[in-house]
Scaffold this motif. Structure first.
Motif, PDB file in Angstrom:
ATOM      1  N   LYS A  53       0.834  -1.209   0.000  1.00 28.07           N
ATOM      2  CA  LYS A  53       0.000   0.000   0.000  1.00 28.07           C
ATOM      3  C   LYS A  53       0.861   1.247   0.000  1.00 28.07           C
ATOM      4  CE  LYS A  53      -3.689  -2.221   2.497  1.00 28.07           C
ATOM      5  NZ  LYS A  53      -4.222  -2.467   3.793  1.00 28.07           N
ATOM      6  N   PRO A  54       0.482   2.276  -0.721  1.00 26.33           N
ATOM      7  CA  PRO A  54      -0.792   2.489  -1.396  1.00 26.33           C
ATOM      8  C   PRO A  54      -0.841   1.936  -2.812  1.00 26.33           C
ATOM      9  CG  PRO A  54       0.502   4.470  -1.607  1.00 26.33           C
ATOM     10  CD  PRO A  54       1.316   3.494  -0.778  1.00 26.33           C
ATOM     11  N   TYR A  55       0.186   1.197  -3.233  1.00 23.99           N
ATOM     12  CA  TYR A  55       0.242   0.701  -4.603  1.00 23.99           C
ATOM     13  C   TYR A  55      -0.470  -0.644  -4.751  1.00 23.99           C
ATOM     14  CZ  TYR A  55       3.854   4.231  -4.783  1.00 23.99           C
ATOM     15  OH  TYR A  55       4.535   5.413  -4.694  1.00 23.99           O
ATOM     16  N   CYS A  56      -1.007  -0.888  -5.941  1.00 26.34           N
ATOM     17  CA  CYS A  56      -1.646  -2.165  -6.253  1.00 26.34           C
ATOM     18  C   CYS A  56      -0.566  -3.221  -6.478  1.00 26.34           C
ATOM     19  CB  CYS A  56      -2.491  -2.012  -7.520  1.00 26.34           C
ATOM     20  SG  CYS A  56      -3.242  -3.555  -8.075  1.00 26.34           S
ATOM     21  N   ASP A  57      -0.742  -4.393  -5.873  1.00 26.41           N
ATOM     22  CA  ASP A  57       0.187  -5.501  -6.120  1.00 26.41           C
ATOM     23  C   ASP A  57      -0.536  -6.713  -6.713  1.00 26.41           C
ATOM     24  OD1 ASP A  57      -1.159  -6.628  -3.977  1.00 26.41           O
ATOM     25  OD2 ASP A  57       0.598  -6.831  -2.695  1.00 26.41           O
ATOM     26  N   GLY A  58      -1.798  -6.527  -7.132  1.00 22.18           N
ATOM     27  CA  GLY A  58      -2.553  -7.606  -7.766  1.00 22.18           C
ATOM     28  C   GLY A  58      -3.293  -8.508  -6.798  1.00 22.18           C
ATOM     29  N   THR A  59      -3.241  -8.231  -5.505  1.00 26.86           N
ATOM     30  CA  THR A  59      -3.899  -9.070  -4.507  1.00 26.86           C
ATOM     31  C   THR A  59      -5.401  -9.148  -4.736  1.00 26.86           C
ATOM     32  OG1 THR A  59      -2.191  -8.575  -2.889  1.00 26.86           O
ATOM     33  CG2 THR A  59      -4.264  -9.404  -2.027  1.00 26.86           C
ATOM     34  N   HIS A  60      -5.993  -8.112  -5.345  1.00 29.28           N
ATOM     35  CA  HIS A  60      -7.439  -8.112  -5.582  1.00 29.28           C
ATOM     36  C   HIS A  60      -7.892  -9.364  -6.328  1.00 29.28           C
ATOM     37  CE1 HIS A  60      -5.596  -6.097  -9.057  1.00 29.28           C
ATOM     38  NE2 HIS A  60      -6.541  -6.711  -9.757  1.00 29.28           N
ATOM     39  N   ALA A  61      -7.055  -9.886  -7.190  1.00 30.43           N
ATOM     40  CA  ALA A  61      -7.413 -11.073  -7.972  1.00 30.43           C
ATOM     41  C   ALA A  61      -7.528 -12.316  -7.086  1.00 30.43           C
ATOM     42  CB  ALA A  61      -6.382 -11.307  -9.070  1.00 30.43           C
ATOM     43  N   THR A  62      -6.715 -12.403  -6.040  1.00 30.28           N
ATOM     44  CA  THR A  62      -6.750 -13.586  -5.176  1.00 30.28           C
ATOM     45  C   THR A  62      -7.810 -13.506  -4.087  1.00 30.28           C
ATOM     46  OG1 THR A  62      -5.018 -12.730  -3.713  1.00 30.28           O
ATOM     47  CG2 THR A  62      -4.308 -14.094  -5.564  1.00 30.28           C
ATOM     48  N   VAL A  63      -8.255 -12.285  -3.737  1.00 24.09           N
ATOM     49  CA  VAL A  63      -9.282 -12.148  -2.711  1.00 24.09           C
ATOM     50  C   VAL A  63     -10.681 -12.017  -3.305  1.00 24.09           C
ATOM     51  CG1 VAL A  63      -7.693 -11.178  -1.006  1.00 24.09           C
ATOM     52  CG2 VAL A  63      -9.036  -9.640  -2.453  1.00 24.09           C
ATOM     53  N   GLY A  64     -10.784 -11.984  -4.636  1.00 17.37           N
ATOM     54  CA  GLY A  64     -12.082 -11.935  -5.299  1.00 17.37           C
ATOM     55  C   GLY A  64     -12.737 -10.574  -5.333  1.00 17.37           C
ATOM     56  N   TRP A  65     -11.974  -9.505  -5.118  1.00 18.38           N
ATOM     57  CA  TRP A  65     -12.530  -8.161  -5.112  1.00 18.38           C
ATOM     58  C   TRP A  65     -12.864  -7.732  -6.529  1.00 18.38           C
ATOM     59  CZ3 TRP A  65     -11.337  -3.418  -7.237  1.00 18.38           C
ATOM     60  CH2 TRP A  65     -11.968  -2.315  -6.678  1.00 18.38           C
ATOM     61  N   THR A  66     -14.004  -7.080  -6.697  1.00 23.53           N
ATOM     62  CA  THR A  66     -14.358  -6.463  -7.978  1.00 23.53           C
ATOM     63  C   THR A  66     -14.870  -5.057  -7.708  1.00 23.53           C
ATOM     64  OG1 THR A  66     -16.600  -7.335  -7.883  1.00 23.53           O
ATOM     65  CG2 THR A  66     -14.965  -8.658  -9.074  1.00 23.53           C
ATOM     66  N   SER A  67     -14.752  -4.201  -8.692  1.00 25.08           N
ATOM     67  CA  SER A  67     -15.228  -2.823  -8.524  1.00 25.08           C
ATOM     68  C   SER A  67     -16.737  -2.772  -8.700  1.00 25.08           C
ATOM     69  CB  SER A  67     -14.539  -1.900  -9.531  1.00 25.08           C
ATOM     70  OG  SER A  67     -14.885  -2.268 -10.836  1.00 25.08           O
ATOM     71  N   ALA A  68     -17.338  -1.715  -8.207  1.00 23.50           N
ATOM     72  CA  ALA A  68     -18.776  -1.519  -8.373  1.00 23.50           C
ATOM     73  C   ALA A  68     -19.075  -1.282  -9.855  1.00 23.50           C
ATOM     74  CB  ALA A  68     -19.227  -0.340  -7.535  1.00 23.50           C
ATOM     75  N   PRO A  69     -20.252  -1.670 -10.309  1.00 22.44           N
ATOM     76  CA  PRO A  69     -20.600  -1.424 -11.711  1.00 22.44           C
ATOM     77  C   PRO A  69     -20.657   0.081 -12.006  1.00 22.44           C
ATOM     78  CG  PRO A  69     -22.384  -2.566 -10.558  1.00 22.44           C
ATOM     79  CD  PRO A  69     -21.286  -2.334  -9.572  1.00 22.44           C
ATOM     80  N   ASP A  70     -20.351   0.440 -13.236  1.00 22.06           N
ATOM     81  CA  ASP A  70     -20.414   1.819 -13.680  1.00 22.06           C
ATOM     82  C   ASP A  70     -21.879   2.268 -13.653  1.00 22.06           C
ATOM     83  OD1 ASP A  70     -20.199   4.272 -14.895  1.00 22.06           O
ATOM     84  OD2 ASP A  70     -19.117   3.530 -16.643  1.00 22.06           O
ATOM     85  N   PRO A  71     -22.184   3.370 -12.940  1.00 19.22           N
ATOM     86  CA  PRO A  71     -23.577   3.787 -12.794  1.00 19.22           C
ATOM     87  C   PRO A  71     -24.217   4.328 -14.070  1.00 19.22           C
ATOM     88  CG  PRO A  71     -22.135   5.392 -11.781  1.00 19.22           C
ATOM     89  CD  PRO A  71     -21.279   4.224 -12.213  1.00 19.22           C
ATOM     90  N   SER A  72     -23.451   4.562 -15.116  1.00 25.14           N
ATOM     91  CA  SER A  72     -24.036   5.125 -16.332  1.00 25.14           C
ATOM     92  C   SER A  72     -24.633   4.091 -17.229  1.00 25.14           C
ATOM     93  CB  SER A  72     -22.989   5.932 -17.106  1.00 25.14           C
ATOM     94  OG  SER A  72     -21.860   5.146 -17.419  1.00 25.14           O
TER      95      SER A  72
END
Length: 50
Positions: A31-50
């Motif tokens: 932190k604060p940099y991305c190291d790709g851990t999101h892929a192993t914990v199953g995190w996804t961003s919220a859908p684009d509201p538009s």
């Protein structure tokens, strides 16, 4: 990913960068940099509201 004349405050002190991929999931070991851990914990961003 952000680009510009950046000054990022990190646990190791200020770092000057031209571009950076910042963590959004909160699980990065570099932190604060991305190291790709999101892929192993199953995190996804919220859908684009538009």
């Amino acid at each position: 990913m952000i680009r510009g004349n950046l000054v990022i405050d990190t646990p190791r002190g200020e770092q000057r960068e031209v571009r950076a991929a910042l963590c959004r999931c909160g699980h990065s070991g570099n932190k604060p940099y991305c190291d790709g851990t999101h892929a192993t914990v199953g995190w996804t961003s919220a859908p684009d509201p538009s």
